[in-house]
Each structure stands twice: as C-alpha cells, then as structure tokens.
Design an enzyme around this catalytic site. Structure first.
Site: not given
Length: 667
Positions: A302-304, A357, A392, A513, A538
């Site tokens: 998941p990438l903001t 997420q 995060c 990861n 990522a």
C-alpha cells in the site's frame, strides 16, 4: 523496441555471511575500456561506498538532466561545500528536505457548465438558483482548447466504452460530437460552438445511466445514501458496540455514560458482570473467515498518494498478484468523509487479491470502520483482507496513537485486532508492522508471539526498519527471518494447546518487506527461508514498475525509452478512465502523473550501468541517456515531468505542482 536481454551480475562480491542477509552491490573495481591498470587502481581508491557507476560513454561531468534556467542555476547539494561558495551552500541547504506544506489542489474551472446539461439535456430544474452556465455554446467558446495528441487520437473513455460520461466537458469533445472539426485547426472547438445547438453522438445518452466509475468497472464503492447516513450518525453499529462493551468489561474500564456523581446504575453494573461471566476466558471475537493465500504471491505494498487506482491497475497489468488500497483513516470513514471512502475503491482487475488498509488509534474506531466496510460497500466478495497499519512512521499519526504508536501499546493493539475480527464478518484481518519504534530495540518478534496467542490474525507483514530509521539505511533481513521463525514457533505452540482451536486452522501467512528491488533478492530469500511466505515490494515498483515481470522471467529487463513511455501512456489512459477527461480529470491525472514521475525518473537503465543490480540507496553517477527521451525521463527537475505530461494532455496552462522533495524544484 529493444529486446529484453538477460544480464547477470558482474564482479561478484564475496558470499554473504548469512543466507537471509542482502549484501549491497559494491562499485566495480575492474578497469574501464581503454583504461590502464594503474589508472583503474587509482579510481578504485577514490570511489565512494554506495556509489553506482555507469559506463564511460554515458558518464558526464555536468548534469544533462537539468535544462533551461534550472540547469544554469542548479546546485548539487553534495558538492556545495567544494570551493567555499557561501551562496551555493545556502542554495543547496534550501533545496534539502521536503515540502511538507505543499498544496497541489488545482484551480476550479471557470464558467463551469451545469451538470444537468453536460450529457445533452436541455433543461435544468433549478435554473433560477443554479450557479453554473446554461448556455452550452457559450461554455464551449470559453472552454480550454481541445487536447490534440498522437498518443490519444480519440477520447480514451469513448474509445473504451463507446460513449463518454464527461459529455460536453470532455477535453476530447471533437472525437464524440456530431459537430466535429479537423484536428489540425488551431481551435478544435470552433465548429462545436458555431452550431447554436451542439449535439453529442447518439450513444452518449448511455452515460446518463452509467456514471464513470460504473462504466469503468470500478467496485467497492459506498452507496451515497449510506455515506450520508454515516455523516449524520444514522447508522447503528450494533456489532461494534457489543464487542467494545465486552472488551471494556474484561479490562475493567470505567462504564461509559455512567453518572459522574452517583456512579453507574445497578442495571449498568449487572450488565458489566454479565459480560465478564459470559465471555471471560473465551475467544468471543472468533468468526469464520474465508481463506487467505499469500504464499508465493507477487505483492504490491500500500502506497500513500502514489498507490492510487490507476497505478494499481497498471501494476496488475504488469504482473502484480496482490494490491492494497491507500491507507484510509478509520475515524473519517466512520464520519462519512467522501475523500476517505474514495480510497477503498478498486478496479475489477483487482477483484482477486485486494486488501483495504486502515489506520486507527482506538478499538472502537477499528471496529466501526470494519463494520462499515463489511456492510456499506456495494460488494465485499472482492475484498481479500482488511489490513491494520501499525507500521506507519508519520509523526501526525504517531502523535494520535496510530501507526507505529500501536506497537508501543500491545494491549490496545490486540483489542483493535479482535474488534476488527468480530465486525468484519468473513473478511480476514491482517497486520503490518515495523521492527519497532527505536533503532537497536526491535520488538516485532515478541509482539507477534503474543498476538498469535491472543488474536485470530491471518497474516503479518514486517518491514525490516524501525520507525526512527524511517527509510534510511538497509532493511534488516536477518531480523525479518528471526521474526518469521518466532511466528512459526508461536503458531505451533497455539496448535498444541488442546483448549485452543483445532489443528485444521490454516497457516498464518508471513510477508517480508524492505529493499526488494531485483529478482535475485526475491528468489534467494524465498528459496532460503521456508518460514517466509512471500515478499512485498514498495518503492521499487514505483521506480521499476516491471519488477514483477523480472521476477517471473528471472532476468534483468533492459527497457528502452519507448517501452517506458508506453508504460506512462498506459498510466495516463487508466488515469483518465478513473478521474475523467474534463478539466478537473485532466488536471488530477496530470498531478498524479507527476507524483508517479517523482519515483519513475530514478530508474537507471541496465544498459547504462557497469554492474547490475544497484541498491535502492546507492547514489548514481551523473549520466545521460541513450537517446533524448531517456535523458528527459531521468530528469530530477519537476518541470521536465510536466513536460512529459504534455505529450499526453497538451500544454499545462494554469497547472500547479509542488514536488514532495525540494531537490526537484529548479529555478
């Protein structure tokens, strides 16, 4: 189009001390073509660790990636101290860090057409009070010029769907209007607004029945009525209230809504005792879940900001098996915030292997957000998991008790996971972690051991860095392997407990990861450690979106500039299908295209490097591309990213873009 040729590692370094440790690729020490051995020795002595060298024919003394005024006034922060130029030092210092207060909102369209007339209708029921333009011919005369580009000769939505939901607002209107004109004219709108009654092609009426998101096969949308009910607090979270009451009773928390003077009533006290007696020493949160299989899957993190729907759709096309939504905050979702509910939306191509997420700071937030997801979305069959982000490192979330702060309060984290498990119906719950909050003080292995015993988490993802470390230095794969082993031991202990669940319980998935940027690392880690089910990619997937193709082919792919441009064109196509082809949609697509380019430009082609692969944190020598387009794509200047966007969307008039990193701002 260049061929994809397999390339092996050159100048192999000594073997790593541990099978699970990724050794950085050191600069090559062999002599360059035409270089004497003694010159090669001198060069080896002056090379800096962490520097990736390029072939001599592509190496340049000055940086060709910056042109115009930006090139003339550009300063390399690393060389600012040389020569003692105080002005250069100050300029370099100013360009370090991030633009934390950047605002990339685009200006609204002036003289906007009334939404009731966009699709060819003739009347507006609120014409007397409506603030929009109702004269279609006038709107077309003031509208921005048509987009003319060889990459999209027709409207992307019209060519895909057979109609365009943007109607008269489309910037490719001449391709689906009955009043078309020659695309070579300076003003493609001229014939359109010369007709007193401009008309769309007949099948445009279909767009009135099918909004853009539905026509584009987007799923996991919330019904507008339910979103309004959330905003007005008209939805009862029955399951959430029930499970939170149980957890509060078991931890002997103060009774909510009790009289602050006289204390709780007798009925409240009796209710509390009843919950304790009934659910103490039980797995009250247990629910039957659908199976989750991440073993061997190619997983995109998941990438903001950059992990939006068009990008995920692109990655699915390039080989990703599992994708995740951008991180959504639980509280705004409970409050019915439109921007937050836009994040779980996915494309139908993501229907197999898609996770949502969440980030939260309290159990009741986690419970209600999961209950809303499981009951308010148009479909939940396409959601494979709900992932709680406890990794995060962002300061704003940490101050609120979310993100990495959850790891510092294991009891609260466990309550959040159990509340989510109870309210998510059959959707499995997974957890993303970092090694810990502080450097040299990892806690993930002991935390996971406890979570396995006290929750029903279906999978763990561990990023091999601490919160303090952020994204600096290499990820610790030795510790990731150690944590995976701790998980298997805890899993075995739980299964041996006769009072616990039976042995048919499926294996808890574990995903590693951090710094996976080539196929060799991927296969070496998975082949050497059976405790790890798969790996998550990522930033490398932003820099090199075809990384999953390399993993399948088990070779380094040398993508030419034309092949990489086709990837950008696909992204532009998917962006317009998602955000639309009107002025707002084009500006939004261009903005996120530039966000994508802030990573994509960092790719250094295989054919330019002395050795492959290079590590993500290695600094690359200044280089020029094999052609002008390749050089332009490698530019660090955000103005060049906008220049690339003009190939797809025409001149960027009035467009605003502030890059995340100050080093990408020139002039």
């Amino acid at each position: 189009m260049s061929e994809n040729k397999p390339l092996g590692l050159s100048g192999t370094t000594s073997e790593s001390k541990s099978e699970s440790k990724i050794e950085p690729c050191l600069p090559a020490k062999r002599a360059l073509e035409g270089e004497q051995p003694n010159e090669a020795s001198k060069r080896a002595l002056t090379e800096q660790p962490g520097t990736a060298r390029v072939l001599p024919q592509f190496r340049v003394a000055n940086d060709p990636l910056k042109d115009g005024e930006g090139a003339a006034g550009a300063v390399n922060p690393d060389n600012a101290n040389e020569g003692g130029n105080a002005k250069a030092k100050a300029k370099a210092k100013k360009r370090r860090g991030q633009n934390k207060d950047r605002d990339n909102r685009q200006p609204k369209e002036q003289n906007a057409l009334c939404p009731n007339l966009v699709l060819g209708q003739t009347t507006c029921p609120r014409r007397e009070t409506c603030r929009h333009e109702h004269d279609v011919s006038k709107y077309l005369s003031l509208k921005k010029p048509e987009i003319i580009t060889s990459y999209f000769p027709t409207c992307p939505n019209f060519s895909t769907l057979g109609y365009c939901p943007m109607g008269f607002r489309c910037r490719f209107l001449s391709t689906h209007s009955a009043n078309t004109t020659d695309s070579s004219t300076n003003n493609p709108n001229s014939d359109l607004h010369a007709d007193p009654q401009p008309q769309l092609l007949p099948n445009a009426a279909m767009s009135a029945e099918n909004p853009l998101w539905l026509a584009n096969h987007e799923i996991n949308k919330i019904d507008p009525q339910k979103k309004r009910e959330l905003a007005r607090k008209q939805i009862a979270f029955v399951k959430s209230d029930f499970v939170v009451d149980i957890m509060e009773a078991l931890r002997n928390a103060p009774i909510p809504n009790a009289n602050p003077v006289s204390g709780p009533t007798q009925s409240q006290q009796d209710r509390r005792k009843e919950l304790i007696n009934k659910y103490k020493d039980t797995r009250f949160f247990a629910q039957e879940k659908k199976p989750l299989d991440l073993h061997g899957k190619k997983i995109l993190a998941p990438l903001t900001t950059v992990g939006n729907l068009p990008y995920r759709r692109l990655m699915r096309k390039l080989g990703a098996d599992v994708t995740y939504s951008e991180m959504a905050l639980a509280l705004p979702m409970i409050q019915g915030t439109s921007a937050e509910w836009a994040l779980p939306t996915s494309h139908i191509s993501e229907s197999q292997g898609y996770g949502i997420q969440l980030a939260c700071s309290k159990p009741w937030q986690a419970a209600k957000a999961c209950e809303a997801i499981s009951t308010c979305l148009d479909t939940t069959s396409a959601i494979s998991e709900i992932n709680l982000n406890s990794g995060c490192p962002i300061d704003l979330l940490h101050r609120q008790g979310a993100g990495c702060a959850m790891m510092e309060n294991p009891a609260k984290l466990i309550r959040c996971l159990n509340a989510m498990n109870y309210t998510s119906n059959d959707i499995p719950i997974t957890l993303k972690l970092r090694t810990g909050a502080k450097d040299n003080h990892p806690i993930a292995d002991t935390l996971i051991t406890r979570i396995v015993q006290e929750t029903d988490v279906a999978a763990f993802t561990l990023h091999g860095r601490s919160r303090q470390q952020r994204y600096t230095r290499d990820a610790d794969w030795n510790y990731i392997s150690q944590t995976a082993a701790a998980l298997r031991m805890a899993e075995q202990t739980r299964l041996e407990n006769k009072d616990d669940r039976d042995s048919s319980q499926s294996r808890i998935q574990f995903v590693g990861n951090g710094d996976i940027d080539n196929y060799q690392d991927w296969h070496r880690i998975l082949d050497s450690d059976s405790n790890i089910d798969s790996l998550m990619v990522a930033r490398s997937a932003l820099i090199k979106p075809w990384i999953f193709e390399e993993i399948d082919a088990q070779q380094h792919l040398d993508k030419s500039s034309s092949e990489r441009l086709q990837i950008l064109r696909d992204y532009a196509d998917f962006a317009m299908q998602h955000w639309g082809t009107d002025e707002y949609g084009i500006a939004t697509s261009r903005r996120y295209f530039c966000e994508f380019m802030s990573f994509f430009h960092r790719y250094v082609p295989v054919g330019v490097l002395e050795r492959v692969p290079i590590r993500m944190n290695q600094r690359v020598e200044k280089w020029k591309g094999r052609d002008e387009l390749e050089t332009l794509m490698a530019s660090e200047d955000s103005r060049d990213w906008i220049k690339l966007s003009e190939m797809f969307w025409g001149k960027a008039e009035g467009f605003v873009f502030v890059p995340k990193h100050k080093s990408s701002m020139r002039g």
